[in-house]
Design a protein around this motif. Structure first.
Motif, PDB file in Angstrom:
ATOM      1  N   UNK A   1       0.812  -1.361   0.043  1.00 24.41           N
ATOM      2  CA  UNK A   1       0.025   0.034  -0.086  1.00 24.41           C
ATOM      3  C   UNK A   1       0.760   1.312  -0.193  1.00 24.41           C
ATOM      4  N   UNK A   2       2.186   1.178   0.124  1.00 27.32           N
ATOM      5  CA  UNK A   2       3.097   2.245  -0.160  1.00 27.32           C
ATOM      6  C   UNK A   2       3.111   2.836  -1.563  1.00 27.32           C
ATOM      7  N   UNK A   3       3.754   4.121  -1.650  1.00 25.85           N
ATOM      8  CA  UNK A   3       4.078   4.632  -2.886  1.00 25.85           C
ATOM      9  C   UNK A   3       5.138   3.570  -3.521  1.00 25.85           C
ATOM     10  N   UNK A   4       5.210   3.534  -4.846  1.00 25.92           N
ATOM     11  CA  UNK A   4       6.175   2.730  -5.592  1.00 25.92           C
ATOM     12  C   UNK A   4       7.396   3.751  -6.103  1.00 25.92           C
ATOM     13  N   UNK A   5       8.183   2.890  -6.804  1.00 18.93           N
ATOM     14  CA  UNK A   5       9.272   3.787  -7.125  1.00 18.93           C
ATOM     15  C   UNK A   5       9.094   4.784  -8.164  1.00 18.93           C
TER      16      UNK A   5
ATOM     17  N   UNK B   1       8.178   7.822  -6.203  1.00 22.84           N
ATOM     18  CA  UNK B   1       9.255   8.132  -5.554  1.00 22.84           C
ATOM     19  C   UNK B   1      10.038   8.978  -6.384  1.00 22.84           C
ATOM     20  N   UNK B   2      10.404   8.681  -7.719  1.00 18.47           N
ATOM     21  CA  UNK B   2      11.162   9.354  -8.568  1.00 18.47           C
ATOM     22  C   UNK B   2      10.503  10.739  -8.730  1.00 18.47           C
ATOM     23  N   UNK B   3       9.273  10.768  -9.156  1.00 15.77           N
ATOM     24  CA  UNK B   3       8.640  11.968  -9.420  1.00 15.77           C
ATOM     25  C   UNK B   3       8.717  12.864  -8.117  1.00 15.77           C
ATOM     26  N   UNK B   4       8.262  12.435  -7.051  1.00 19.82           N
ATOM     27  CA  UNK B   4       8.323  13.306  -5.839  1.00 19.82           C
ATOM     28  C   UNK B   4       9.790  13.791  -5.623  1.00 19.82           C
ATOM     29  N   UNK B   5      10.785  13.109  -5.571  1.00 21.08           N
ATOM     30  CA  UNK B   5      12.127  13.358  -5.764  1.00 21.08           C
ATOM     31  C   UNK B   5      12.243  14.539  -6.466  1.00 21.08           C
TER      32      UNK B   5
ATOM     33  N   UNK C   1       4.781  14.677   5.720  1.00 25.33           N
ATOM     34  CA  UNK C   1       5.274  15.306   4.298  1.00 25.33           C
ATOM     35  C   UNK C   1       6.401  14.644   3.726  1.00 25.33           C
ATOM     36  N   UNK C   2       6.781  13.520   4.697  1.00 25.94           N
ATOM     37  CA  UNK C   2       7.910  12.685   4.122  1.00 25.94           C
ATOM     38  C   UNK C   2       7.242  11.684   3.094  1.00 25.94           C
TER      39      UNK C   2
END
Length: 257
Positions: free
Chosen positions: A104-108, A111-115, A169-170
């Motif tokens: 149920x977490x975000x995926x890669x 994560x890359x877009x958020x980074x 916000x993490x």
């Protein structure tokens, strides 16, 4: 230009209403000695025609306009329901595209877009960004010994443990396999280290029960603080390098760049 059937029926109804109004006006003028000649008979004829046209207007409204409008409204309602259903499905698909189905977490991808977005946003206000890469120790042995179902249970419980320690916000994501990552803005290296070590300790205290067997797992972590010049990929490589250093030093530990 083509008219809808309802529009044509509406125009017909308006023609009948206008014609009925004209004949009613003519009957009134004839009855009151106006400009229309013909006396009472002419007035009666005009009144009769007005009544007939009024009746036709009612019939046209009931048999043509109303059924057509009602049908159109039902079709519009069905289309609206389909649109809403498709919108919900689209949102679900969009959510599924950035979510890890197991934990149920975000995926890669997310994560890359958020980074990229975090580096741009926090770079403008000159605030630090920390990254932690975590990897379960000897996870392959868990799968080989107890099966992938048990391995999946371990991953889910570790994911729940990680979510307890992260701020709103993490960005917490499962990058793949047994590897997780945390993107934590506006944090110092000491704070990030303490956070990572609390997570490490909490994971080591987990007890995953599988029948008569109770499993214990540990996690290694590497962290890095953005230097405000490197790309997201370079930041990830530095954190990942520290993860491998933690593995090299014996696992179940945190290493910082």
């Amino acid at each position: 230009m083509r008219f809808h059937k309802a529009e044509l029926f509406f125009f017909l109804l308006m023609i009948l209403v206008v014609a009925g109004g004209v004949f009613s006006l003519a009957a009134f003028s004839a009855a009151t000695g106006g400009h229309v000649v013909g006396g009472i008979e002419t007035s009666a004829d005009f009144a009769l025609m007005g009544a007939v046209l009024a009746g036709l207007s009612v019939v046209c409204g009931l048999l043509l306009v109303y059924p057509t409008m009602s049908s159109s409204l039902r079709e519009r309602g069905k289309l609206q329901q389909m649109t809403e259903s498709l919108s919900v499905r689209s949102l679900n698909l969009e959510h599924a595209a950035v979510t890890d189905s197991l934990t149920g977490m975000y995926n890669r991808r997310y994560f890359d877009d958020a980074l990229s977005e975090y580096l741009e946003a926090f770079g403008h206000i000159d605030k630090p960004i920390g990254m932690v890469i975590l990897d379960l120790d000897h996870f392959k042995k868990v799968n080989d010994t107890h099966g992938h179902d048990v391995g999946d249970k371990v991953l889910r419980e570790v994911a729940e443990c990680l979510q307890v320690f992260t701020r709103y916000h993490d960005v917490l994501a499962r990058l793949g396999g047994e590897e997780f990552a945390i993107l934590s803005p506006n944090i110092t290296e000491r704070q990030l280290y303490n956070l990572s070590d609390r997570i490490r300790q909490a994971v080591s205290e987990l007890r995953i029960v599988n029948g008569n067997v109770t499993l214990k797992v540990t996690v290694s972590a590497g962290l890095a603080i953005w230097d405000r010049t490197e790309s997201g990929e370079e930041l990830y490589r530095r954190a990942d390098k520290q993860l491998y250093e933690a593995k090299r030093q014996g696992r179940n530990r945190v290493c910082a760049a």
